[in-house]
Design an enzyme around this catalytic site. Sequence first.
Site, PDB file in Angstrom:
ATOM      1  N   TYR A 120       6.881  11.772   3.544  1.00 56.63           N
ATOM      2  CA  TYR A 120       6.403  12.981   4.216  1.00 56.63           C
ATOM      3  C   TYR A 120       7.579  13.845   4.678  1.00 56.63           C
ATOM      4  CZ  TYR A 120       2.230  10.178   4.025  1.00 56.63           C
ATOM      5  OH  TYR A 120       1.193   9.406   3.549  1.00 56.63           O
TER       6      TYR A 120
ATOM      7  N   LYS B  65       2.357  -4.183  -1.921  1.00 57.99           N
ATOM      8  CA  LYS B  65       1.775  -3.373  -0.848  1.00 57.99           C
ATOM      9  C   LYS B  65       1.328  -4.321   0.254  1.00 57.99           C
ATOM     10  CE  LYS B  65      -1.805  -0.060   0.319  1.00 57.99           C
ATOM     11  NZ  LYS B  65      -2.776   0.909  -0.171  1.00 57.99           N
TER      12      LYS B  65
ATOM     13  N   LYS C 117       5.730  -0.943  -0.644  1.00 56.93           N
ATOM     14  CA  LYS C 117       5.136  -0.159   0.433  1.00 56.93           C
ATOM     15  C   LYS C 117       4.770  -1.054   1.607  1.00 56.93           C
ATOM     16  CE  LYS C 117       0.986   2.385   1.385  1.00 56.93           C
ATOM     17  NZ  LYS C 117      -0.310   2.757   0.962  1.00 56.93           N
TER      18      LYS C 117
ATOM     19  N   LYS D 239      -7.456  -5.477   5.901  1.00 56.47           N
ATOM     20  CA  LYS D 239      -7.206  -5.489   4.456  1.00 56.47           C
ATOM     21  C   LYS D 239      -6.393  -6.708   4.017  1.00 56.47           C
ATOM     22  CE  LYS D 239      -7.776  -0.491   3.848  1.00 56.47           C
ATOM     23  NZ  LYS D 239      -7.341   0.709   3.090  1.00 56.47           N
TER      24      LYS D 239
ATOM     25  N   SER E 297       3.286   6.737   6.355  1.00 56.15           N
ATOM     26  CA  SER E 297       2.988   7.660   7.460  1.00 56.15           C
ATOM     27  C   SER E 297       3.503   7.174   8.818  1.00 56.15           C
ATOM     28  CB  SER E 297       1.480   7.893   7.522  1.00 56.15           C
ATOM     29  OG  SER E 297       0.778   6.673   7.659  1.00 56.15           O
TER      30      SER E 297
ATOM     31  N   ARG F  36      -4.549   6.948   7.628  1.00 60.85           N
ATOM     32  CA  ARG F  36      -5.996   6.698   7.756  1.00 60.85           C
ATOM     33  C   ARG F  36      -6.636   7.743   8.668  1.00 60.85           C
ATOM     34  NH1 ARG F  36      -5.614   0.060   8.194  1.00 60.85           N
ATOM     35  NH2 ARG F  36      -4.757  -0.254   6.112  1.00 60.85           N
TER      36      ARG F  36
ATOM     37  N   GLU G 131       3.706 -10.568  -7.908  1.00 66.74           N
ATOM     38  CA  GLU G 131       2.953  -9.318  -8.095  1.00 66.74           C
ATOM     39  C   GLU G 131       3.679  -8.401  -9.086  1.00 66.74           C
ATOM     40  OE1 GLU G 131       0.070  -8.348  -7.274  1.00 66.74           O
ATOM     41  OE2 GLU G 131      -0.605  -9.501  -5.562  1.00 66.74           O
TER      42      GLU G 131
HETATM   43  C1  PBG Z   1      -5.093   3.778   0.174  1.00 67.45           C
HETATM   44  C2  PBG Z   1      -3.730   4.092   0.648  1.00 67.45           C
HETATM   45  C3  PBG Z   1      -3.182   3.880   1.927  1.00 67.45           C
HETATM   46  C4  PBG Z   1      -1.915   4.464   1.903  1.00 67.45           C
HETATM   47  C5  PBG Z   1      -1.707   4.976   0.629  1.00 67.45           C
HETATM   48  N1  PBG Z   1      -2.843   4.722  -0.137  1.00 67.45           N
HETATM   49  C6  PBG Z   1      -3.766   3.283   3.152  1.00 67.45           C
HETATM   50  C7  PBG Z   1      -4.241   1.910   3.134  1.00 67.45           C
HETATM   51  O1  PBG Z   1      -4.016   1.142   2.213  1.00 67.45           O
HETATM   52  O2  PBG Z   1      -4.922   1.560   4.091  1.00 67.45           O
HETATM   53  C8  PBG Z   1      -0.991   4.553   3.091  1.00 67.45           C
HETATM   54  C9  PBG Z   1       0.058   5.595   3.017  1.00 67.45           C
HETATM   55  C10 PBG Z   1       0.685   5.950   4.321  1.00 67.45           C
HETATM   56  O3  PBG Z   1       0.459   5.311   5.370  1.00 67.45           O
HETATM   57  O4  PBG Z   1       1.449   6.922   4.309  1.00 67.45           O
HETATM   58  N2  PBG Z   1      -5.298   2.549  -0.390  1.00 67.45           N
END
Ligand code: PBG
Length: 323
Positions: free
Chosen positions: A312, A194, A247, A216, A273, A204, A232
């Site tokens: 989505y 991720k 991701k 993050k 997203s 968010r 990982e």
């Molecule tokens: C939470 C999480 C996030 C997403 C999925 N779980 C956001 C982030 O890590 O800040 C993002 C999914 C998306 O953008 O569709 N940890």
Amino acid sequence: MNIRPRRNRKSSSIRAMVEETKIGTEHLIYPIFLKDGKGLKEEVSSLPNNYRWSIDMLIPEIEECMELGIYTYDIFPAVDESLKDKVASYSYADDNFYLNAIRTLKDKFPEIVLMSDVAMDPYSSDGHDGLVQDGKILNDETLPILNKMALAQAQAGIDIIGPSDMMDGRVESIRETLDINGYTDVSIMSYTAKYASAFYGPFRDALNSAPKSGDKKTYQMNPANKKEALLEAELDFLEGADMLMVKPALCYLDIIHVLKENFNIPITAYNVSGECAMIYAAAEKGWLNYDLAVAEILLSIRRAGADGILTYFAKDFAKFKKK
Ligand code: PBG
């Protein structure tokens, strides 16, 4: 010329026969936002066509999606600011609307597969995935909180836990917690690679979960790194993950590919997203054909090596396929 690749493309039947990659609704996981209340269907402004649903409104929506062949859902809670705190205690509170919704959905639709995130951010007053102290995200102190969250979700009936927090050692810690409590059948789809990405913005917005300070980058991966994804993946595999997720998806097709080549468990990808928002925006302007672009994107993620795709686009693609 004795080799003419165009001969295998000369009709739609031949093209279908030699097609290397298949994509169907069975490969899709539909992310959906849930909010406490009644009669709610609020559109997410940065993610048109996606809503924060209250559970009563979500039930007919899931029925509609099931008719289109979508059976797997990842539900995310939009939590009221007043319920957030430093330790994400609402995530495992008895009266948590989200846990109640899991119970309702599994009761009503036993045949669906329900997935859920495990990370502190939607419940945290700091908007981080882990516990924050003096501006630092604490790793080992976060694990017990994630364990409680995962256990509460398992007790509510979740099928797949998705640790999305990127703390070290969380898969092992959650697996152990689930097992000693008798939830050996609950799966873990780990957010393995991720990345600290610019493409999470609309998500968010949907949950109002952006970090209140900092970013993050001390826990999510550097987009420049590929070997680290293998590390990982090895850890998550050894710690007991059932599936490994990459991701985002589109800027990371090479990562999907390398994990698929190196691990013998299913690989999934989260078409996040921001990746979807780009397409919605361009289609809205009439700059590209939405259905064709979506089909090509999902196909490319499958071709890279993903078994399952969180997207989505799930419902729209299912409708397009049916046509
Ligand atoms: C939470 C999480 C996030 C997403 C999925 N779980 C956001 C982030 O890590 O800040 C993002 C999914 C998306 O953008 O569709 N940890």
